[in-house]
Scaffold this motif. Structure first.
Motif, PDB file in Angstrom:
ATOM      1  N   ALA A  44      50.343  40.434  29.538  1.00  0.00           N
ATOM      2  CA  ALA A  44      51.228  39.775  30.462  1.00  0.00           C
ATOM      3  C   ALA A  44      50.467  39.758  31.869  1.00  0.00           C
ATOM      4  CB  ALA A  44      52.339  40.798  30.807  1.00  0.00           C
ATOM      5  N   ASN A  45      49.796  40.629  32.190  1.00  0.00           N
ATOM      6  CA  ASN A  45      49.014  40.657  33.559  1.00  0.00           C
ATOM      7  C   ASN A  45      47.979  39.311  33.607  1.00  0.00           C
ATOM      8  OD1 ASN A  45      47.752  42.153  36.100  1.00  0.00           O
ATOM      9  ND2 ASN A  45      46.096  41.362  35.152  1.00  0.00           N
ATOM     10  N   ALA A  46      47.400  38.836  32.445  1.00  0.00           N
ATOM     11  CA  ALA A  46      46.423  37.589  32.414  1.00  0.00           C
ATOM     12  C   ALA A  46      47.420  36.552  32.449  1.00  0.00           C
ATOM     13  CB  ALA A  46      45.555  37.706  31.237  1.00  0.00           C
ATOM     14  N   GLY A  47      48.772  36.671  31.840  1.00  0.00           N
ATOM     15  CA  GLY A  47      49.551  35.409  31.859  1.00  0.00           C
ATOM     16  C   GLY A  47      50.229  35.248  33.250  1.00  0.00           C
ATOM     17  N   HIS A  48      50.341  36.400  33.943  1.00  0.00           N
ATOM     18  CA  HIS A  48      50.957  36.176  35.402  1.00  0.00           C
ATOM     19  C   HIS A  48      50.055  35.907  36.563  1.00  0.00           C
ATOM     20  CE1 HIS A  48      54.366  37.626  33.123  1.00  0.00           C
ATOM     21  NE2 HIS A  48      55.149  36.930  33.995  1.00  0.00           N
ATOM     22  N   ALA A  49      48.715  36.163  36.196  1.00  0.00           N
ATOM     23  CA  ALA A  49      47.688  36.070  37.219  1.00  0.00           C
ATOM     24  C   ALA A  49      47.744  34.458  37.700  1.00  0.00           C
ATOM     25  CB  ALA A  49      46.356  36.432  36.713  1.00  0.00           C
ATOM     26  N   VAL A  50      47.762  34.582  39.304  1.00  0.00           N
ATOM     27  CA  VAL A  50      47.749  33.181  39.920  1.00  0.00           C
ATOM     28  C   VAL A  50      46.443  32.451  40.153  1.00  0.00           C
ATOM     29  CG1 VAL A  50      48.357  32.126  41.754  1.00  0.00           C
ATOM     30  CG2 VAL A  50      49.575  33.975  41.045  1.00  0.00           C
ATOM     31  N   LEU A  51      46.236  31.663  38.921  1.00  0.00           N
ATOM     32  CA  LEU A  51      44.958  31.092  38.560  1.00  0.00           C
ATOM     33  C   LEU A  51      44.952  29.433  38.430  1.00  0.00           C
ATOM     34  CD1 LEU A  51      43.038  33.351  36.174  1.00  0.00           C
ATOM     35  CD2 LEU A  51      42.598  33.475  38.688  1.00  0.00           C
ATOM     36  N   TYR A  64      40.559  38.033  44.735  1.00  0.00           N
ATOM     37  CA  TYR A  64      40.228  38.750  43.560  1.00  0.00           C
ATOM     38  C   TYR A  64      41.713  39.749  43.424  1.00  0.00           C
ATOM     39  CZ  TYR A  64      35.569  37.114  42.659  1.00  0.00           C
ATOM     40  OH  TYR A  64      34.529  36.131  42.442  1.00  0.00           O
ATOM     41  N   GLU A  65      42.149  40.255  44.697  1.00  0.00           N
ATOM     42  CA  GLU A  65      43.267  41.003  44.575  1.00  0.00           C
ATOM     43  C   GLU A  65      44.373  40.505  44.021  1.00  0.00           C
ATOM     44  OE1 GLU A  65      44.003  42.636  48.512  1.00  0.00           O
ATOM     45  OE2 GLU A  65      41.798  42.454  49.182  1.00  0.00           O
ATOM     46  N   ARG A  66      44.524  39.105  43.721  1.00  0.00           N
ATOM     47  CA  ARG A  66      45.578  38.379  43.114  1.00  0.00           C
ATOM     48  C   ARG A  66      45.615  38.910  41.628  1.00  0.00           C
ATOM     49  NH1 ARG A  66      44.205  32.971  44.680  1.00  0.00           N
ATOM     50  NH2 ARG A  66      46.026  32.298  43.604  1.00  0.00           N
ATOM     51  N   LEU A  67      44.540  39.480  41.004  1.00  0.00           N
ATOM     52  CA  LEU A  67      44.635  39.458  39.532  1.00  0.00           C
ATOM     53  C   LEU A  67      45.101  40.653  38.928  1.00  0.00           C
ATOM     54  CD1 LEU A  67      40.633  38.388  39.312  1.00  0.00           C
ATOM     55  CD2 LEU A  67      42.801  37.047  39.144  1.00  0.00           C
ATOM     56  N   PHE A  68      46.138  41.191  39.692  1.00  0.00           N
ATOM     57  CA  PHE A  68      46.666  42.333  39.293  1.00  0.00           C
ATOM     58  C   PHE A  68      48.022  42.204  39.114  1.00  0.00           C
ATOM     59  CE2 PHE A  68      42.704  43.638  40.923  1.00  0.00           C
ATOM     60  CZ  PHE A  68      42.013  44.414  39.977  1.00  0.00           C
ATOM     61  N   PRO A  69      48.935  41.384  38.871  1.00  0.00           N
ATOM     62  CA  PRO A  69      50.207  41.060  38.895  1.00  0.00           C
ATOM     63  C   PRO A  69      51.228  41.912  38.137  1.00  0.00           C
ATOM     64  CG  PRO A  69      49.536  39.506  37.531  1.00  0.00           C
ATOM     65  CD  PRO A  69      48.390  39.998  38.203  1.00  0.00           C
ATOM     66  N   VAL A  70      50.485  42.361  37.102  1.00  0.00           N
ATOM     67  CA  VAL A  70      51.289  43.779  36.025  1.00  0.00           C
ATOM     68  C   VAL A  70      50.619  44.827  36.197  1.00  0.00           C
ATOM     69  CG1 VAL A  70      52.092  44.059  33.818  1.00  0.00           C
ATOM     70  CG2 VAL A  70      52.337  41.811  34.708  1.00  0.00           C
ATOM     71  N   LEU A  71      49.434  44.887  35.947  1.00  0.00           N
ATOM     72  CA  LEU A  71      48.399  46.147  36.080  1.00  0.00           C
ATOM     73  C   LEU A  71      48.315  46.607  37.393  1.00  0.00           C
ATOM     74  CD1 LEU A  71      45.467  45.030  33.756  1.00  0.00           C
ATOM     75  CD2 LEU A  71      47.323  46.296  33.168  1.00  0.00           C
ATOM     76  N   GLY A  72      48.348  47.769  37.677  1.00  0.00           N
ATOM     77  CA  GLY A  72      48.311  48.428  39.028  1.00  0.00           C
ATOM     78  C   GLY A  72      46.954  48.102  39.627  1.00  0.00           C
ATOM     79  N   ALA A  73      46.681  47.652  40.992  1.00  0.00           N
ATOM     80  CA  ALA A  73      45.619  47.400  41.586  1.00  0.00           C
ATOM     81  C   ALA A  73      44.886  48.765  41.830  1.00  0.00           C
ATOM     82  CB  ALA A  73      45.530  46.502  42.677  1.00  0.00           C
ATOM     83  N   PRO A  74      43.498  48.768  41.827  1.00  0.00           N
ATOM     84  CA  PRO A  74      42.978  49.801  42.440  1.00  0.00           C
ATOM     85  C   PRO A  74      42.695  49.810  43.893  1.00  0.00           C
ATOM     86  CG  PRO A  74      41.353  48.103  41.498  1.00  0.00           C
ATOM     87  CD  PRO A  74      42.665  47.592  41.281  1.00  0.00           C
ATOM     88  N   THR A  75      43.794  50.297  44.484  1.00  0.00           N
ATOM     89  CA  THR A  75      43.743  50.079  45.982  1.00  0.00           C
ATOM     90  C   THR A  75      42.920  50.744  46.750  1.00  0.00           C
ATOM     91  OG1 THR A  75      46.354  49.991  45.759  1.00  0.00           O
ATOM     92  CG2 THR A  75      45.572  50.263  47.921  1.00  0.00           C
ATOM     93  N   ALA A  76      42.656  51.813  46.231  1.00  0.00           N
ATOM     94  CA  ALA A  76      41.627  52.712  46.885  1.00  0.00           C
ATOM     95  C   ALA A  76      40.285  52.073  47.110  1.00  0.00           C
ATOM     96  CB  ALA A  76      41.349  54.299  46.530  1.00  0.00           C
ATOM     97  N   ILE A  77      39.696  51.447  46.163  1.00  0.00           N
ATOM     98  CA  ILE A  77      38.413  50.976  46.104  1.00  0.00           C
ATOM     99  C   ILE A  77      38.541  49.273  46.822  1.00  0.00           C
ATOM    100  CG2 ILE A  77      38.412  49.690  43.840  1.00  0.00           C
ATOM    101  CD1 ILE A  77      35.605  51.804  45.393  1.00  0.00           C
TER     102      ILE A  77
END
Length: 524
Positions: A44-51, A64-77
């Protein structure tokens, strides 16, 4: 079960693995359902990623931050990956905290760092010889990557990186990067030394080269070999030599759960031709398997003992190395608890050393796992005393649970944000890269398709475990053994609190050796 569990030395030669997945090693429905759910989330994440156009590079690092529409983004890093202190932090609390080693003498001849390089970081008068004598110099040396074939249109460096342990205004110590050389064989123009005083764009490229090297060593040497494939022969050997009701076999079953099935899946997908390793890592399939082979050639079971592994890099003692080293500090807490647990368990079934020597199944287990026509594990001896048996079991429990979690779970924290740790550089920047800004950095990073593939693969590998260290699907039927396990769980709960307190003052949280998130086995 000898007939069901057979040795296979042809699938990934010269490794000895299990031939297929015997019925007894097939994971249960709970495991299958959990992995299916995670797979659906990633799809689902891959399907919703804006590419828009996957063939075009990104326009900015922030894309690169746009690649986490469903999965949680690793905000700290995402927020901190460009900082030098976070670059250094990843050496001691990142996804590969097993490369850094203390410098006890001279630096390698082909890494000509000078006193002037160090003084620019440590202050006027600082010298390499004095810093080494004071245990303040630490090195990353990616010699294992020298000469590794690169994948098509990819580049895989074999860098050096030097760090200095500095005093801070708070009275603590902190690692600081001093110098990076992207390849072996120094050259003042074609392969120069980069420092924090270099042009910012050049320094960013140099740090990126270290991160690429670190990820490739992590995946093939430490993760796939040092955890997955190095442990599989023990699971096969257990099934072939120890009776189902043998007490050592019963203990080990808890820590080998799903290992054989996971490794078989990895061989058929992860390291298959056209699979993620082939498509995304710097060495593609050929080079990556060579990294694995080089790691195996120098690995021994005796050296995999956690205290010995730390000592081999000169970082076991906080008084003579890095005082604040979360991987070591938390790992030793958990190691001590495991050691006490298996010591108590062994004492239930072996009254003395003579009982260990008199156990033919135990001897057969170690002999077959070490044999050339068996598991081919170097550095494994038949235990002759209770303490030797404790040492063997402690290493097996630690590698299958805590160590693998520290290596595996952190992939989601550090590797899914591709600009922090890309699987490959997609253009050869040598000789002497000279960056001029973000556009040059983007040209080196994986494109949209490869980046999404890296995120999907690593997010799946870093899935949450299904079981918690010390909490087994079935309690021990022997009340004496279950009493030992109960004490183990109590000690792990106390360690949870100790690590929570330590995390309050750390640069970034380090949770991956907190017992409550550690699984019993390599279940992913």
């Amino acid at each position: 079960m000898r007939r069901a569990f057979r040795w296979d030395v042809t699938s990934v030669p010269p490794l000895a693995v299990c031939a297929g997945v015997p019925h007894e090693a097939v994971p249960g429905p709970r495991f299958v359902a959990a992995r299916a759910r995670r797979g659906a989330e990633i799809a689902a994440n891959a399907g919703h990623a804006v590419l828009d156009d996957v063939s075009r590079p990104f326009d900015s690092i922030r894309d690169y931050e746009r690649l986490f529409p469903v999965l949680g983004a690793p905000t700290a890093i995402i927020q901190s990956h460009t900082r030098d202190d976070v670059f250094a932090w990843q050496r001691i609390a990142g996804t590969n905290p097993m490369m850094i080693r203390r410098v006890d003498g001279a630096l390698p001849e082909d890494f000509p760092v000078t006193d002037a390089h160090l003084a620019a970081i440590a202050g006027t008068g600082a010298t390499l010889s004095r810093a080494a004598a004071e245990h303040r110099l630490y090195l990353l040396d990616y010699e294992i990557l020298d000469g590794i074939p690169h994948g098509a249109q990819r580049y895989l460096p074999a860098p050096y990186a030097l760090f200095h342990l500095a005093d801070t205004h708070t009275g603590h110590h902190a690692l600081r990067p001093v110098a990076i050389q992207i390849e072996r064989r120094a050259h003042p123009r074609e392969n120069p030394i980069y420092t924090p005083g270099s042009a910012p764009a050049d320094w960013a490229v140099a740090k990126l080269m270290v991160q690429v090297a670190d990820m490739n060593v992590h995946e093939m040497a430490l993760h796939l070999w040092g955890c997955h494939f190095a442990m599989e022969p023990f699971a096969v050997g257990r099934a072939r030599t120890l009776a189902p009701e043998h007490p050592i076999g019963i203990l080990l079953d808890n820590h080998f759960d799903a290992l054989i099935a996971n490794n078989d899946l990895g061989r058929r997908t992860l390291i298959a031709e056209g699979g993620p390793v082939d498509r995304y890592l710097g060495g593609a399939l050929e080079g990556s398997l060579e990294i694995l082979g080089r790691a195996r050639a120098t690995w021994t079971f005796s050296g995999a003992s956690f205290p010995r592994e730390l000592a081999s890099r000169g970082v076991a003692d906080p008084d003579t190395s890095i005082p604040n080293y979360p991987f070591r500090d938390d790992g030793l807490r958990v190691w001590s608890a495991i050691e006490a647990y298996v010591r108590g368990y062994v004492a239930v079934y072996y009254d003395g050393d003579a009982n260990v020597v008199a156990d033919p199944e135990l001897a057969a287990f170690a002999t077959e796992v070490a044999a050339e026509d068996g598991g081919r594990i170097a550095g494994l001896e038949v235990p002759r005393t209770r303490e030797e048996l404790v040492a063997m079991l402690a290493t097996l429990v630690f590698v299958n649970g805590p160590l693998h979690n520290a290596i595996n779970a952190t992939q989601g924290d550090f590797m899914t944000f591709v600009p922090n740790m890309p699987a490959a550089v997609w253009r050869n920047p040598m000789p002497a890269p000279r960056g001029s800004g973000e556009r040059d950095l983007l040209a080196l990073l994986p494109g949209k398709d490869a980046s999404l593939g890296q995120i999907s693969t690593l997010s799946f590998l870093a899935s949450k475990p299904l079981a918690r260290l010390g909490y087994y699907r079935q309690p021990y039927r022997d009340p004496a053994a279950e009493s030992v396990a109960a004490r183990f769980r109590a000690s792990l709960a106390a360690i949870d609190k100790q690590i929570d307190r330590a995390n309050e003052t750390r640069l970034l949280r380090y949770d991956d050796l907190t017992p409550r998130v550690i699984p019993n086995s390599i279940d992913m």
